[in-house]
Design an enzyme around this catalytic site. Structure first.
Site, short mmCIF file in Angstrom:
data_model
loop_
_atom_site.label_atom_id
_atom_site.label_comp_id
_atom_site.label_asym_id
_atom_site.label_seq_id
_atom_site.Cartn_x
_atom_site.Cartn_y
_atom_site.Cartn_z
N ASN A 158 -35.00 -21.51 -46.60
CA ASN A 158 -35.40 -22.34 -47.72
C ASN A 158 -36.89 -22.57 -47.84
O ASN A 158 -37.20 -22.71 -49.12
CB ASN A 158 -34.63 -23.65 -47.19
CG ASN A 158 -35.07 -24.33 -45.90
OD1 ASN A 158 -35.75 -23.86 -45.27
ND2 ASN A 158 -34.80 -25.63 -45.82
N PRO A 182 -37.20 -13.39 -39.67
CA PRO A 182 -36.86 -14.40 -40.64
C PRO A 182 -35.41 -14.40 -41.17
O PRO A 182 -34.49 -13.17 -40.79
CB PRO A 182 -37.73 -13.60 -41.81
CG PRO A 182 -37.58 -11.87 -41.43
CD PRO A 182 -37.63 -12.17 -39.93
N GLY A 235 -34.21 -24.32 -38.32
CA GLY A 235 -32.67 -24.03 -39.07
C GLY A 235 -31.76 -25.08 -38.50
O GLY A 235 -32.02 -26.16 -38.18
N SER A 236 -30.61 -24.77 -38.52
CA SER A 236 -29.30 -25.85 -38.54
C SER A 236 -29.25 -26.07 -37.03
O SER A 236 -29.79 -25.49 -35.82
CB SER A 236 -27.98 -24.85 -38.69
OG SER A 236 -27.88 -23.96 -37.90
N GLU A 257 -36.91 -27.39 -34.90
CA GLU A 257 -36.99 -28.09 -36.14
C GLU A 257 -35.58 -27.90 -36.76
O GLU A 257 -35.18 -26.67 -37.19
CB GLU A 257 -37.93 -27.32 -37.05
CG GLU A 257 -39.25 -27.66 -36.24
CD GLU A 257 -40.02 -29.06 -36.37
OE1 GLU A 257 -39.32 -29.84 -37.18
OE2 GLU A 257 -41.19 -29.18 -35.61
N LEU A 258 -34.75 -28.92 -36.57
CA LEU A 258 -33.27 -28.64 -37.07
C LEU A 258 -32.84 -29.52 -38.25
O LEU A 258 -33.89 -29.66 -39.04
CB LEU A 258 -32.45 -29.13 -35.83
CG LEU A 258 -32.81 -28.36 -34.34
CD1 LEU A 258 -31.85 -28.84 -33.40
CD2 LEU A 258 -32.85 -26.82 -34.75
N CYS A 291 -34.96 -29.89 -45.24
CA CYS A 291 -34.51 -30.52 -44.17
C CYS A 291 -35.08 -32.10 -44.42
O CYS A 291 -34.34 -33.07 -43.83
CB CYS A 291 -35.05 -30.15 -42.86
SG CYS A 291 -36.73 -29.76 -42.79
N GLU A 465 -44.55 -29.48 -35.71
CA GLU A 465 -45.54 -28.61 -36.14
C GLU A 465 -46.57 -29.11 -37.20
O GLU A 465 -46.48 -29.81 -37.87
CB GLU A 465 -44.47 -27.48 -36.84
CG GLU A 465 -43.39 -26.82 -35.84
CD GLU A 465 -42.67 -25.76 -36.61
OE1 GLU A 465 -42.23 -26.01 -37.90
OE2 GLU A 465 -42.46 -24.69 -35.97
P1 NAP Z 1 -29.17 -21.26 -39.89
O1 NAP Z 1 -28.08 -20.76 -40.24
O2 NAP Z 1 -29.37 -22.01 -38.59
O3 NAP Z 1 -30.31 -20.15 -40.02
C1 NAP Z 1 -31.66 -20.22 -39.69
C2 NAP Z 1 -31.83 -19.05 -38.89
O4 NAP Z 1 -31.21 -18.85 -37.87
C3 NAP Z 1 -31.80 -17.66 -39.69
O5 NAP Z 1 -33.10 -16.82 -39.53
C4 NAP Z 1 -30.50 -17.05 -39.13
O6 NAP Z 1 -30.59 -15.61 -39.29
C5 NAP Z 1 -30.68 -17.47 -37.71
N1 NAP Z 1 -29.37 -17.56 -36.81
C6 NAP Z 1 -28.28 -17.81 -37.24
N2 NAP Z 1 -27.55 -17.60 -36.34
C7 NAP Z 1 -28.36 -17.38 -35.10
C8 NAP Z 1 -28.09 -17.15 -33.74
N3 NAP Z 1 -26.88 -17.11 -33.25
N4 NAP Z 1 -29.20 -17.14 -32.85
C9 NAP Z 1 -30.34 -16.87 -33.35
N5 NAP Z 1 -30.56 -16.93 -34.61
C10 NAP Z 1 -29.73 -17.51 -35.61
O7 NAP Z 1 -29.89 -22.58 -40.83
P2 NAP Z 1 -29.72 -22.09 -42.45
O8 NAP Z 1 -28.63 -22.91 -43.16
O9 NAP Z 1 -30.21 -20.92 -42.84
O10 NAP Z 1 -30.98 -23.21 -42.75
C11 NAP Z 1 -30.89 -24.49 -43.14
C12 NAP Z 1 -31.09 -25.58 -41.93
O11 NAP Z 1 -32.42 -25.56 -41.43
C13 NAP Z 1 -30.53 -26.89 -42.32
O12 NAP Z 1 -30.05 -27.64 -41.20
C14 NAP Z 1 -32.15 -27.49 -42.55
O13 NAP Z 1 -31.95 -28.80 -42.28
C15 NAP Z 1 -32.71 -26.78 -41.41
N6 NAP Z 1 -34.16 -26.98 -41.61
C16 NAP Z 1 -34.94 -27.56 -40.60
C17 NAP Z 1 -36.49 -27.94 -40.75
C18 NAP Z 1 -37.17 -28.50 -40.00
O14 NAP Z 1 -38.20 -28.41 -40.01
N7 NAP Z 1 -36.53 -29.38 -39.18
C19 NAP Z 1 -36.88 -26.92 -41.85
C20 NAP Z 1 -35.97 -26.26 -42.93
C21 NAP Z 1 -35.09 -26.05 -42.71
P3 NAP Z 1 -29.66 -14.98 -40.43
O15 NAP Z 1 -30.23 -15.42 -41.69
O16 NAP Z 1 -29.77 -13.67 -39.97
O17 NAP Z 1 -28.36 -15.69 -40.28
#
Ligand code: NAP
Length: 485
Positions: A158, A182, A235-236, A257-258, A291, A465
């Site tokens: 994002n 990434p 990420g998630s 940072e979830l 997020c 961060e």
């Molecule tokens: P995601 O599915 O968790 O993906 C984020 C990253 O994790 C990607 O690089 C993904 O790689 C990787 N990933 C997926 N499965 C993994 C595993 N088993 N082991 C290690 N890495 C893995 O999240 P998203 O849907 O892309 O992003 C949206 C989420 O991020 C939302 O929940 C949002 O709230 C959160 N977010 C949080 C913040 C914060 O600062 N708190 C900021 C921005 C976003 P691939 O792309 O190769 O699958």
């Protein structure tokens, strides 16, 4: 030069130990344009062995990098800030192509993301320990700050630049080396960033970038390796939990940072003009794919009708389209899965009794677009109030008392951002102290600032961060006991 031209063919590859190279298998990952679903280009698809080679490079560079003068590390960051700023238009265009956000917003992200380099270029020279006399006298207590060591950074799609720079900036300042993975949907911006860091003279092996479709295998293999000392993930929450569990064997340091489920509280004494303006920012920044995005609008019953109507007018007036076109306010969502998820949440809310003020559907046609939507009379228990929407939808529910507003705002497993609109100072203090969120925006819809500690609590994770706190995540402390007599 715009967009894809920023990256040479060579740079759409792995960056390991200062060398750009293809995956040995020749496998590639397609990068999709979310505005029409077409293939933009592709990048290398690394094997787990290649990810371990990236860690080999980071581990080999660690000792020399830790010894580099802080000023030198800071000046590399400063040069990277300057170059990113000079190339802001091209980087923004590239980001818009792969992620979908309007170019103007992408420029905003380049400005925000590059500030982490400027901030940490200034912090690199301010790492210091302490010297004190033991309370009982007799000995001196010293602390020495040291880089944590090689790190793994996993970033989401994002904010393809800023979610990287707020890890890479403090890590470089602290003297850590790193492997960056990434998101597979938006790898190009990170590769462009790696090329900039290479160009400004970051030593070989300090930063390595690996793109892969075997993400789970990569994190499992690297976290099992005792050379990896730190994982920072954005990420998630589901993936965050996996990474926390995987850190147990090697006891890696963690920053998580979830997800979020930000409440946006509007009280009866709020300046409604400001509240609507703030709602537009908190909801529509990044098409709601943030997020920190306002996820639940809790509005005092006496002003809810007017707030809903005015927000509906503003949201309904936005122009949807390809992020690179002039006059576009709202780009596509990242992919079909995201579009399906938003569509389902809105439909469930309507089935639960919500009323659509504006939007409420996808416009159809190519790409993953969803119309900006305002819903009123949303039952508090509707899924749209409990799950992260990650789209341009504002569900509004009402409250009667401050106590009820606080209780409902806190009734979530998440604890990242929150927003309050009120002109009552005493109430502001009560809210800041009783909202269980890492960030509280008071009469503002934007909390992110490179000089502030960004982060959450509960299921939104831990660690900060940005700000003075951000570099602490990359430093260890050794205490030295010195007898003085
Ligand atoms: P995601 O599915 O968790 O993906 C984020 C990253 O994790 C990607 O690089 C993904 O790689 C990787 N990933 C997926 N499965 C993994 C595993 N088993 N082991 C290690 N890495 C893995 O999240 P998203 O849907 O892309 O992003 C949206 C989420 O991020 C939302 O929940 C949002 O709230 C959160 N977010 C949080 C913040 C914060 O600062 N708190 C900021 C921005 C976003 P691939 O792309 O190769 O699958």
């Amino acid at each position: 030069m715009t967009g894809l031209d920023l990256l040479g063919a060579q740079q759409r590859n792995l960056f390991i130990g200062g060398t750009w190279r293809e995956a040995a298998s020749g496998a590639r990952i397609e990068v999709i344009d979310p505005a029409d679903g077409s293939v933009l280009t592709d990048v290398a698809d690394a094997s787990t062995e290649e990810a371990v080679e990236a860690l080999d490079a980071a581990a080999a560079a660690q000792a020399d990098w830790a010894r580099t003068a802080p000023r030198e590390r800071g000046e590399i960051l400063r040069r990277a800030f300057d170059l990113l700023t000079e190339r802001a238009d091209d980087v923004a265009h590239l980001m818009s192509l792969e992620m979908g956000k309007p170019v103007a917003e992408a420029k905003g992200e380049v400005a925000y993301g590059s500030e982490f380099f400027r901030w940490y270029s200034e912090e690199a020279v301010r790492i210091h320990g302490r010297w004190m006399q033991a309370p009982a006298g007799g000995s001196r207590l010293l602390t020495v700050r040291k880089p944590v060591g090689p790190c793994l950074f996993i970033t989401p799609w994002n904010f393809p630049l800023a979610m990287g720079t707020r890890k890479i900036g403090p890590a470089i300042a602290a003297g850590c080396t790193m492997v960056v993975k990434p998101a597979s949907q938006t790898p190009l911006t990170m590769l462009a960033l790696a090329a900039i860091l290479e160009e400004v003279g970051l030593p070989v092996g300090v930063l390595n970038v690996v793109t892969t479709s075997s993400t789970g295998e990569l994190s499992t293999a690297l976290q099992a390796d005792d050379r990896l000392r730190k994982v920072s993930f954005t990420g998630s929450t589901a993936v965050g939990r996996t990474l926390v569990a995987q850190s147990a064997d090697q006891l890696q340091r963690l920053s998580m940072e979830l997800g979020g489920n930000a409440p946006f509280l509007v009280f009866e004494d709020a300046d409604l003009d400001a509240a609507v303006e703030g709602a537009m920012v908190a909801k529509m920044r990044n098409m709601g794919e943030a997020c920190t995005s306002a996820n639940r609008f809790l509005v005092h019953r006496s002003v809810a009708a007017e707030f809903g109507e005015r927000l509906g007018e503003r949201m309904g007036g936005l122009t949807l389209g390809r992020g690179q076109d002039d006059g576009v306010d709202v780009g596509p969502l990242i992919d079909e899965k995201a579009l399906d998820g938003v569509t389902r949440l809105v439909q469930d809310a309507v089935d639960d009794g919500a009323r659509v003020v504006t939007g409420g559907s996808a416009p159809g046609g190519p790409g993953f677009f969803y119309s900006p939507t305002v819903l009123v009379d949303v039952p508090p228990g509707s899924a749209i109030n409990t799950q992260e929407i990650f789209g341009p939808v504002a569900p509004i529910t009402t409250f009667e008392t401050e106590a009820e507003a606080i209780e409902r705002a806190n009734a979530t497993e998440y604890g990242l951002a929150s927003y309050v609109y009120t002109r009552d100072l005493a109430r502001t203090i009560r809210l800041a102290e009783s909202l269980d969120f890492g960030m509280v925006g008071v009469n503002t819809g934007l909390v992110s600032n490179p000089a502030a500690p960004f982060g959450g609590m509960k299921a939104s994770g831990f660690g900060r961060e940005g700000g003075f706190e951000g570099i602490e995540e990359y430093l260890e402390t050794t205490y030295v006991a010195l007898p003085a007599d």
